[in-house]
Design a protein around this motif. Structure first.
Motif, mmCIF file in Angstrom:
data_model
loop_
_atom_site.group_PDB
_atom_site.id
_atom_site.type_symbol
_atom_site.label_atom_id
_atom_site.label_comp_id
_atom_site.label_asym_id
_atom_site.label_seq_id
_atom_site.Cartn_x
_atom_site.Cartn_y
_atom_site.Cartn_z
ATOM 1 N N ILE A 55 18.587 6.279 5.760
ATOM 2 C CA ILE A 55 17.838 5.578 4.712
ATOM 3 C C ILE A 55 16.379 5.980 4.836
ATOM 4 C CG2 ILE A 55 17.080 3.325 3.851
ATOM 5 C CD1 ILE A 55 19.633 2.169 5.209
ATOM 6 N N VAL A 56 15.776 6.377 3.725
ATOM 7 C CA VAL A 56 14.350 6.689 3.699
ATOM 8 C C VAL A 56 13.639 5.517 3.020
ATOM 9 C CG1 VAL A 56 12.577 8.254 2.846
ATOM 10 C CG2 VAL A 56 14.768 9.160 3.641
ATOM 11 N N SER A 57 12.860 4.788 3.796
ATOM 12 C CA SER A 57 12.152 3.630 3.248
ATOM 13 C C SER A 57 10.938 3.327 4.122
ATOM 14 C CB SER A 57 13.074 2.409 3.180
ATOM 15 O OG SER A 57 13.071 1.717 4.414
ATOM 16 N N PRO A 58 9.927 2.641 3.567
ATOM 17 C CA PRO A 58 8.736 2.333 4.366
ATOM 18 C C PRO A 58 9.036 1.457 5.574
ATOM 19 C CG PRO A 58 8.653 1.232 2.217
ATOM 20 C CD PRO A 58 9.762 2.230 2.167
ATOM 21 N N ALA A 59 9.926 0.459 5.410
ATOM 22 C CA ALA A 59 10.240 -0.441 6.530
ATOM 23 C C ALA A 59 10.931 0.311 7.658
ATOM 24 C CB ALA A 59 11.117 -1.597 6.041
ATOM 25 N N VAL A 60 11.847 1.215 7.304
ATOM 26 C CA VAL A 60 12.530 2.016 8.322
ATOM 27 C C VAL A 60 11.524 2.920 9.028
ATOM 28 C CG1 VAL A 60 14.218 3.863 8.677
ATOM 29 C CG2 VAL A 60 14.778 1.920 7.197
ATOM 30 N N LEU A 61 10.593 3.486 8.262
ATOM 31 C CA LEU A 61 9.563 4.341 8.860
ATOM 32 C C LEU A 61 8.747 3.564 9.889
ATOM 33 C CD1 LEU A 61 7.986 7.084 8.787
ATOM 34 C CD2 LEU A 61 6.504 6.003 7.071
ATOM 35 N N ILE A 73 0.838 -1.202 0.000
ATOM 36 C CA ILE A 73 0.000 0.000 0.000
ATOM 37 C C ILE A 73 0.874 1.253 0.000
ATOM 38 C CG2 ILE A 73 -1.619 1.345 1.421
ATOM 39 C CD1 ILE A 73 -2.823 -1.357 2.311
ATOM 40 N N PHE A 74 1.908 1.251 0.821
ATOM 41 C CA PHE A 74 2.828 2.399 0.913
ATOM 42 C C PHE A 74 3.454 2.706 -0.444
ATOM 43 C CE2 PHE A 74 6.855 4.465 1.445
ATOM 44 C CZ PHE A 74 6.710 5.310 2.539
ATOM 45 N N MET A 75 3.879 1.652 -1.146
ATOM 46 C CA MET A 75 4.657 1.845 -2.362
ATOM 47 C C MET A 75 3.802 2.088 -3.608
ATOM 48 S SD MET A 75 7.612 -1.068 -1.679
ATOM 49 C CE MET A 75 8.751 -0.509 -2.938
ATOM 50 N N SER A 76 2.472 1.909 -3.486
ATOM 51 C CA SER A 76 1.669 1.978 -4.713
ATOM 52 C C SER A 76 0.515 2.972 -4.676
ATOM 53 C CB SER A 76 1.103 0.587 -5.040
ATOM 54 O OG SER A 76 0.285 0.115 -3.980
ATOM 55 N N VAL A 85 10.298 12.917 5.044
ATOM 56 C CA VAL A 85 11.036 14.000 5.706
ATOM 57 C C VAL A 85 12.401 13.452 6.143
ATOM 58 C CG1 VAL A 85 11.050 15.628 7.625
ATOM 59 C CG2 VAL A 85 8.896 15.079 6.473
ATOM 60 N N ASN A 86 13.450 13.846 5.456
ATOM 61 C CA ASN A 86 14.776 13.266 5.691
ATOM 62 C C ASN A 86 15.260 13.446 7.123
ATOM 63 O OD1 ASN A 86 15.258 12.182 3.119
ATOM 64 N ND2 ASN A 86 15.929 14.162 2.314
ATOM 65 N N TRP A 87 15.026 14.651 7.703
ATOM 66 C CA TRP A 87 15.575 14.893 9.034
ATOM 67 C C TRP A 87 14.965 13.991 10.102
ATOM 68 C CZ3 TRP A 87 12.049 16.041 12.686
ATOM 69 C CH2 TRP A 87 10.901 16.739 12.338
ATOM 70 N N PHE A 88 13.733 13.462 9.854
ATOM 71 C CA PHE A 88 13.133 12.535 10.808
ATOM 72 C C PHE A 88 13.934 11.240 10.871
ATOM 73 C CE2 PHE A 88 10.100 9.012 11.590
ATOM 74 C CZ PHE A 88 9.766 9.321 12.907
ATOM 75 N N TYR A 89 14.403 10.773 9.713
ATOM 76 C CA TYR A 89 15.204 9.543 9.670
ATOM 77 C C TYR A 89 16.602 9.797 10.243
ATOM 78 C CZ TYR A 89 11.545 7.821 6.520
ATOM 79 O OH TYR A 89 10.351 7.434 5.988
ATOM 80 N N THR A 90 17.288 10.818 9.738
ATOM 81 C CA THR A 90 18.647 11.090 10.226
ATOM 82 C C THR A 90 18.636 11.549 11.678
ATOM 83 O OG1 THR A 90 18.505 13.362 9.350
ATOM 84 C CG2 THR A 90 19.483 11.678 7.924
ATOM 85 N N GLY A 91 17.521 12.157 12.106
ATOM 86 C CA GLY A 91 17.397 12.558 13.497
ATOM 87 C C GLY A 91 17.362 11.371 14.447
#
Length: 416
Positions: A324-330, A169-172, A313-319
């Protein structure tokens, strides 16, 4: 500006991790101190039910669990630092030799498997050392292993397709993926809640209708007044794993059940069983279950909305130390990190839960006798080695049920 947001988020995250864990250790030590101060004497309100030996066993048992919990808090803090500041999660993601959706699913499954293995020694120690020491453990190594294997297979059969579905769902589905995911996951969770009493729970325990001629008439009267069905009251063979006793309400629709542990019934009189059944029926009659589901839905909706807002939002991941910005990491960040920020809301939900327990007690006191519920609860405290004293601040953060003294005094007022 993005680097600045990332830096501030890192500082906030690290501060919260350290402060939260230190505060939890502080609360645990407060509770240990309160328990130890009362070790030498049974509170006057409980002397007719508790011997000094029973009271001291409860103190020793609770203290042992709290001290183990303090070590576990340090361990969990170290794990959080490994996964995030020391980039363990990022390294795991990069190491997987897969691509696209399969990599996303494999990352989440691998993380959960590794986390489960890292936490397994604590479960083994708690079951076969701590619980064994105080005479509560009845599980065998064979049963323990069988339970874990069943849980693993069940998690794979249910969890992996669910993860694939959410990632797909995230990717499509573009910017509204979070709304569709919320709806899909909510329907999935309702299905699991509906299936749990009749399909999932029987994989681990045996259930049989609560029987006994002396009980039958009283049960029928109680459940009919509550709009329930006498065939929905069951006994579970909890004694094959533990001697702890309990009762709970589960499911909804045609699959709803009140379940008694067989370990609970062996020490209770007929009237005490009926009083505790009335308490559980009170939760249903007062619509505590639907209220909890609505709260869960609102929080889940807000969580998915926040995920949708922060997904790119890149800073949320690097924060949180993942580049890495990806659905699984989110999803991982929301599972592991968001509870760090919401820790301080815990007392609100504990207070709501305790309030509902008081309401269910009042219902039970109206349907049966308050003194029967009091004596049943006191037997439950004694047989489970639950201390009847507690630190107020510790209780405010963690206890979903009212402290023993408050609960008994409230029931005494219902009796009058």
């Amino acid at each position: 500006m993005e680097n600045l947001y990332s830096y501030y988020t890192q500082v906030l995250f690290l501060t919260c991790v350290v402060v939260n864990h230190l505060f939890e250790i502080y609360l645990s030590r407060r509770q240990v101190t309160t328990l130890e101060k009362s070790r030498g004497d049974v509170p006057s309100e409980f002397r007719s039910f508790l011997t000094l030996a029973d009271h001291q066993k409860a103190i020793s048992y609770a203290t042992a669990k709290l001290r183990l919990g303090q070590m576990r808090l340090v361990y969990d803090c170290i794990l959080l630092f490994y996964w995030f500041p020391f980039r363990g999660a990022e390294n795991l993601y990069r190491a997987l030799p897969l691509a696209d959706m399969h990599k996303e699913v494999a990352f989440l499954v691998s993380f959960m498997l590794i986390q489960g293995l890292l936490n397994l020694p604590w479960t083994i120690y708690s079951t076969f050392v701590l619980e064994e020491r105080f005479g509560f453990n009845r599980s065998t190594p064979k049963l323990f292993i069988t339970d874990r294997l069943k849980g693993l297979v069940l998690a794979g059969v249910i969890g992996i397709p669910a993860i694939y579905g959410i990632i797909s769902i995230f990717m499509s589905l573009g910017q509204y993926w979070w709304l569709i995911s919320f709806i899909a996951l909510t329907l999935f969770q309702f299905t699991l809640v509906w299936l749990y009493p009749t399909v999932i729970a029987p994989l681990f325990n045996k259930f049989k209708p609560l029987e006994g001629e002396d009980l039958k008439h009283g049960i029928e009267n109680l459940v009919n007044r509550a709009g329930f069905n006498a065939k929905e009251v069951f006994v579970m063979d909890a004694s094959k794993r533990s001697s702890h006793g309990n009762a709970y309400f589960t499911g909804f629709g045609k699959n709803k059940r009140v379940v008694f542990f067989d370990t609970l019934l062996k020490d209770l009189s007929t009237q005490e069983i009926l009083a505790i059944l009335a308490h559980e029926l009170g939760h249903m009659k007062l619509k505590h279950i639907p209220k909890s589901l609505i709260t869960s839905l609102v929080l889940s909706f807000l969580g998915f909305w926040l995920m949708g807002t922060l997904s790119n939002v890149n800073w949320f991941y690097t924060g949180h130390f993942i580049r890495i910005v990806s659905p699984a990491v989110l999803f991982l960040l929301f599972i592991e990190v968001i509870p760090i920020y919401t820790f301080w809301f815990g007392p609100i939900f504990s207070w709501i839960s305790r309030k509902r327990e008081f309401e269910a007690d009042e219902y039970a006191a109206g349907e049966t006798k308050a003194e029967d519920l009091i004596s049943g609860l006191l037997k439950l405290y004694r047989e489970n080695a639950s201390p009847v004293v507690t630190d107020k601040i510790y209780s405010g953060f963690y206890h979903s049920h009212p402290p023993a003294l408050e609960r008994i005094k409230k029931l005494e007022s219902f009796k009058r």
